[in-house]
Design a protein around this motif. Structure first.
Motif, PDB file in Angstrom:
ATOM      1  N   MET A  48       0.849  -1.197   0.000  1.00 22.93           N
ATOM      2  CA  MET A  48       0.000   0.000   0.000  1.00 22.93           C
ATOM      3  C   MET A  48       0.882   1.244   0.000  1.00 22.93           C
ATOM      4  O   MET A  48       1.913   1.277   0.672  1.00 22.93           O
ATOM      5  N   PHE A  49       0.424   2.263  -0.712  1.00 21.62           N
ATOM      6  CA  PHE A  49       1.180   3.507  -0.772  1.00 21.62           C
ATOM      7  C   PHE A  49       0.933   4.376   0.449  1.00 21.62           C
ATOM      8  O   PHE A  49      -0.131   4.337   1.053  1.00 21.62           O
ATOM      9  N   PHE A  50       1.936   5.184   0.768  1.00 16.95           N
ATOM     10  CA  PHE A  50       1.806   6.174   1.832  1.00 16.95           C
ATOM     11  C   PHE A  50       1.227   7.443   1.205  1.00 16.95           C
ATOM     12  O   PHE A  50       0.718   7.411   0.092  1.00 16.95           O
ATOM     13  N   GLY A  51       1.334   8.569   1.895  1.00 19.71           N
ATOM     14  CA  GLY A  51       0.803   9.809   1.348  1.00 19.71           C
ATOM     15  C   GLY A  51      -0.630  10.039   1.799  1.00 19.71           C
ATOM     16  O   GLY A  51      -1.053   9.543   2.850  1.00 19.71           O
ATOM     17  N   LYS A  53      -4.940  10.745   0.312  1.00 25.43           N
ATOM     18  CA  LYS A  53      -5.867  10.251  -0.708  1.00 25.43           C
ATOM     19  C   LYS A  53      -5.500  10.751  -2.102  1.00 25.43           C
ATOM     20  O   LYS A  53      -5.632  10.039  -3.084  1.00 25.43           O
ATOM     21  N   SER A  58      -2.945   4.121   0.823  1.00 26.06           N
ATOM     22  CA  SER A  58      -3.634   2.875   1.184  1.00 26.06           C
ATOM     23  C   SER A  58      -3.979   2.009  -0.017  1.00 26.06           C
ATOM     24  O   SER A  58      -4.501   0.923   0.146  1.00 26.06           O
ATOM     25  N   TYR A 189      11.526   3.550   5.507  1.00 23.18           N
ATOM     26  CA  TYR A 189      10.544   3.854   6.544  1.00 23.18           C
ATOM     27  C   TYR A 189      10.620   2.798   7.653  1.00 23.18           C
ATOM     28  O   TYR A 189      10.667   1.600   7.386  1.00 23.18           O
ATOM     29  N   LEU A 340       4.304  16.737   0.816  1.00 18.92           N
ATOM     30  CA  LEU A 340       4.996  15.442   0.834  1.00 18.92           C
ATOM     31  C   LEU A 340       6.455  15.590   1.258  1.00 18.92           C
ATOM     32  O   LEU A 340       7.038  14.695   1.861  1.00 18.92           O
ATOM     33  N   PRO A 344      10.697  15.433   7.999  1.00 15.84           N
ATOM     34  CA  PRO A 344      12.112  15.043   8.115  1.00 15.84           C
ATOM     35  C   PRO A 344      12.577  14.161   6.951  1.00 15.84           C
ATOM     36  O   PRO A 344      13.715  14.305   6.495  1.00 15.84           O
ATOM     37  N   VAL A 345      11.716  13.252   6.441  1.00 15.30           N
ATOM     38  CA  VAL A 345      12.179  12.379   5.354  1.00 15.30           C
ATOM     39  C   VAL A 345      12.297  13.130   4.030  1.00 15.30           C
ATOM     40  O   VAL A 345      12.889  12.635   3.084  1.00 15.30           O
TER      41      VAL A 345
ATOM     42  N   GLN B  36       8.124  10.444  11.522  1.00 13.65           N
ATOM     43  CA  GLN B  36       7.325  11.370  10.734  1.00 13.65           C
ATOM     44  C   GLN B  36       7.550  11.099   9.254  1.00 13.65           C
ATOM     45  O   GLN B  36       8.623  11.389   8.720  1.00 13.65           O
ATOM     46  N   ILE B  37       6.537  10.530   8.626  1.00 14.45           N
ATOM     47  CA  ILE B  37       6.578  10.312   7.182  1.00 14.45           C
ATOM     48  C   ILE B  37       5.285  10.902   6.607  1.00 14.45           C
ATOM     49  O   ILE B  37       4.300  11.048   7.327  1.00 14.45           O
ATOM     50  N   PRO B  38       5.295  11.265   5.312  1.00 14.80           N
ATOM     51  CA  PRO B  38       4.078  11.871   4.759  1.00 14.80           C
ATOM     52  C   PRO B  38       2.996  10.816   4.537  1.00 14.80           C
ATOM     53  O   PRO B  38       2.995  10.133   3.523  1.00 14.80           O
ATOM     54  N   CYS B  39       2.080  10.703   5.477  1.00 16.77           N
ATOM     55  CA  CYS B  39       1.117   9.599   5.436  1.00 16.77           C
ATOM     56  C   CYS B  39      -0.037   9.887   6.397  1.00 16.77           C
ATOM     57  O   CYS B  39       0.214  10.208   7.557  1.00 16.77           O
ATOM     58  N   ASN B  40      -1.283   9.755   5.917  1.00 18.45           N
ATOM     59  CA  ASN B  40      -2.404  10.036   6.825  1.00 18.45           C
ATOM     60  C   ASN B  40      -3.635   9.130   6.725  1.00 18.45           C
ATOM     61  O   ASN B  40      -4.690   9.493   7.252  1.00 18.45           O
ATOM     62  N   PRO B  41      -3.554   7.953   6.100  1.00 12.50           N
ATOM     63  CA  PRO B  41      -4.772   7.140   5.987  1.00 12.50           C
ATOM     64  C   PRO B  41      -5.399   6.720   7.327  1.00 12.50           C
ATOM     65  O   PRO B  41      -6.606   6.500   7.386  1.00 12.50           O
ATOM     66  N   SER B  44      -7.698   9.540   7.923  1.00 10.98           N
ATOM     67  CA  SER B  44      -8.816   9.679   6.989  1.00 10.98           C
ATOM     68  C   SER B  44      -9.724   8.451   6.976  1.00 10.98           C
ATOM     69  O   SER B  44     -10.864   8.539   6.530  1.00 10.98           O
ATOM     70  N   ASP B  56      -0.078  18.837   9.498  1.00  8.01           N
ATOM     71  CA  ASP B  56       0.879  18.566   8.424  1.00  8.01           C
ATOM     72  C   ASP B  56       0.792  17.069   8.170  1.00  8.01           C
ATOM     73  O   ASP B  56       0.654  16.283   9.109  1.00  8.01           O
ATOM     74  N   ILE B  57       0.866  16.684   6.887  1.00 11.56           N
ATOM     75  CA  ILE B  57       0.734  15.257   6.569  1.00 11.56           C
ATOM     76  C   ILE B  57       1.868  14.433   7.180  1.00 11.56           C
ATOM     77  O   ILE B  57       1.769  13.218   7.311  1.00 11.56           O
ATOM     78  N   ASN B  58       2.951  15.100   7.600  1.00 15.02           N
ATOM     79  CA  ASN B  58       4.060  14.386   8.223  1.00 15.02           C
ATOM     80  C   ASN B  58       3.885  14.202   9.738  1.00 15.02           C
ATOM     81  O   ASN B  58       4.739  13.606  10.391  1.00 15.02           O
ATOM     82  N   ASN B  77      -5.986  -0.203   6.856  1.00 17.37           N
ATOM     83  CA  ASN B  77      -5.758   1.005   6.060  1.00 17.37           C
ATOM     84  C   ASN B  77      -4.358   1.578   6.252  1.00 17.37           C
ATOM     85  O   ASN B  77      -3.918   2.407   5.457  1.00 17.37           O
ATOM     86  N   CYS B  78      -3.675   1.176   7.299  1.00 14.36           N
ATOM     87  CA  CYS B  78      -2.335   1.719   7.562  1.00 14.36           C
ATOM     88  C   CYS B  78      -1.344   1.098   6.577  1.00 14.36           C
ATOM     89  O   CYS B  78      -1.098  -0.105   6.628  1.00 14.36           O
ATOM     90  N   PRO B  79      -0.750   1.913   5.681  1.00 14.80           N
ATOM     91  CA  PRO B  79       0.186   1.357   4.698  1.00 14.80           C
ATOM     92  C   PRO B  79       1.417   0.735   5.354  1.00 14.80           C
ATOM     93  O   PRO B  79       2.069  -0.103   4.760  1.00 14.80           O
TER      94      PRO B  79
END
Lengths: 358, 162
Positions: A48-51, A53, A58, A189, A340, A344-345, B36-41, B44, B56-58, B77-79
């Motif tokens: 599943m992808f991060f980020g 929607k 997901s 990650y 994005l 920090p990453v 902290q990584i850019p991820c929010n499922p 949501s 912040d998405i991070n 849902n958590c990648p």
């Protein structure tokens, strides 16, 4: 000679999104992909992808490839050329391409180069033995062709690719003897790393491969520890019997076409190698040639998709396609990219981009 | 240290563990996301808005333990497959751990399996109580396993066959 307003080179996440956004803005687009199918690396990505929607969080990479390919098909002003390799770039925006053993010319007013990146290799004794793989090859064998690549693998590199491919190997019932990483810290990650660890796979940071051994194919590898100055420490050798060594030691942008087109290039380690100078619109120093995705700097596929959208929109605008919606879409893509990269990453990417955005 | 080993430290875990009083009330999510990584499922996807909105998405997820009822929607849902649900009220002696499990073969309800910790080490035995694999989970099955109560915050995987 075939003629289009925009030629997008590369049908991976960046190229697909560039073609879609440019065509949706109204331009006639050729999407040129050397493989027999669209999707690029997405087709191997079962995770599943991060980020968020907006970047299909997901959703699995392989499903994102399907979604984007379908969007491409629905846009009648996109011509998809599959099995088509771009051989060269000539003045006046002419490309020569090879498709089905025939060479033809394609003329385009604008180009979006989204050729991606290639895997780096690692020099060590016996790295030419059968059984030494790049991580991409292992993924292709398993996830595209359904072939089990080995029984027991040593993974070299704990970046996201090394971690993800290790996980996929476990899912394919291949033992992963361990993951070694030369740096003192895991580069990928940490959630990916934790997933591998709770499956019982050790991750050894501060280790590198000394050599592989085997008669006619890999039978094992010797690894050893590195000191703070990255020098191997004699006496720390460990013998790990495996029938494959998988290298996941980073990617480097494939910018050959950009060199040929005369784009100004610069070596930026944070972006993985030689990359073109570009404006915020992703236009290179050659007017009308845009870049998106890993060829512009090695990063996550989520950012590659957004960069594709941005480059497609910018190229369309250059050709005069500029409806009321354009500005919103453009600003939205810029915002997404910033978000994005804001954590920090994203620091490494941002420090690299400072060297190339003009 | 997590960034060297890939295994969360005791301090990492303590920083996100729901308070004892909340754990005693029933199922609740344990979100083992420390980077902290850019991820929010997680945010949501939560049907109860129990994960606070991200500035912040991070941002790291922040769980409102009182709003969370341990439904487990965030698990699949958590990648990063970094979310678990723990129910310490399952029985007198046992706790229930819901964990994501993307391996084949899937265990069957009733199976006795090895209970593994965050390093993949066997720490006890677990019994499979339920295997959730609905279409909406998009190929991330969630296993409900019962474990001895003192292992509720240790068990994060089960022994994999083959």
């Amino acid at each position: 000679m075939l003629s289009y307003e925009i030629a997008v080179i590369g049908g991976g996440p960046a190229g697909l999104c560039a073609a879609i956004s440019a065509a949706a803005a109204g331009a006639s687009v050729a999407l040129i992909e050397k493989d027999r199918h669209l999707g690029g690396q997405l087709v191997k990505q079962t995770h599943m992808f991060f980020g968020s929607k907006a970047q299909f969080a997901s959703t699995r990479g392989i499903d994102i490839a399907d979604i984007l390919s379908r969007q491409c098909e629905e846009l009648k002003n996109i011509t998809v050329l599959l099995g088509a390799t771009v051989l060269g770039y000539y003045d006046d925006q002419v490309l020569t391409i090879e498709q089905d053993n025939k060479v033809q010319r394609v003329k385009a007013d604008c180009l979006v180069v989204a050729t991606g990146a290639s895997e780096k290799v690692l020099p060590f004794p016996n790295n030419d033995l059968p059984g030494i793989y790049g991580a991409g090859a292992v993924q292709t064998l398993m996830n595209v062709y359904g072939v089990k690549p080995a029984d027991r693998v040593l993974m070299v590199g704990a970046g996201n690719i090394g971690l993800i491919v290790s996980y996929q190997l476990l899912q394919a019932h291949v033992k992963v003897a361990g993951i070694i990483e030369a740096a003192k810290h895991i580069g990928g990650y940490l959630v990916h790393a934790s997933k591998i660890r709770r499956a019982g796979v050790p991750i050894m940071t501060g280790y590198t491969i000394k050599k592989a051994y085997g008669e006619r194919k890999v039978e094992g590898a010797i690894v050893w520890q590195l000191d703070d100055r990255w020098q191997p420490i004699p006496g720390t050798e460990l013998d790990i019997p495996v029938d494959a060594v998988c290298l996941a030691v980073g990617l480097t942008p494939m910018g050959e076409l950009l060199w040929q087109a005369g784009c100004q290039m610069i070596y930026v380690p944070q972006l993985g190698g030689h990359v073109p100078f570009r404006k915020a619109t992703l236009e290179t120093t050659v007017p009308g040639i845009y870049v998106a995705g890993d060829v512009a700097g090695v990063e996550e596929a989520s950012s590659a998709m957004v960069e594709g959208r941005l480059a497609g929109l910018a190229a369309a605008r250059r050709l005069g396609y500029h409806n009321a919606d354009w500005e919103n879409k453009y600003q939205d893509a810029l915002q997404q990219l910033m978000a994005l990269r804001s954590g920090p990453v994203g620091e490494k990417i941002c420090s690299g981009l400072k060297c190339v955005v003009v | 240290m997590l960034s060297r080993t890939g295994v969360a430290t005791c301090e990492n875990i303590e920083s996100i563990l729901p308070p004892k009083e909340r754990l005693q009330k029933g199922p609740v999510a344990v979100i083992e996301c420390f980077q902290q990584i850019p991820c929010n499922p997680c945010y949501s996807s939560c049907p109860r808005n129990a994960i606070k909105p991200f500035d912040d998405i991070n941002d790291l997820p922040v769980l409102d333990y009182e709003s969370c009822n341990g439904c487990g929607t965030c698990i699949h849902n958590c990648p990063g497959l970094a979310i678990f649900v723990v129910d310490e009220t399952y029985t007198e002696e046992e706790a229930l751990v819901k964990l994501p499990y993307e391996y084949t073969p899937l265990p069957k309800v009733g199976d006795l399996v090895e209970a593994l910790d965050r390093e993949g080490k066997k720490v006890g035995q677990a019994q499979v109580v339920k295997v959730q694999n609905a279409k909406g989970q998009d190929r991330t099955p969630v296993l409900w396993v019962s474990v001895s109560k003192h292992l509720s915050q240790q068990v994060r995987n089960i022994g994999m066959e083959g």
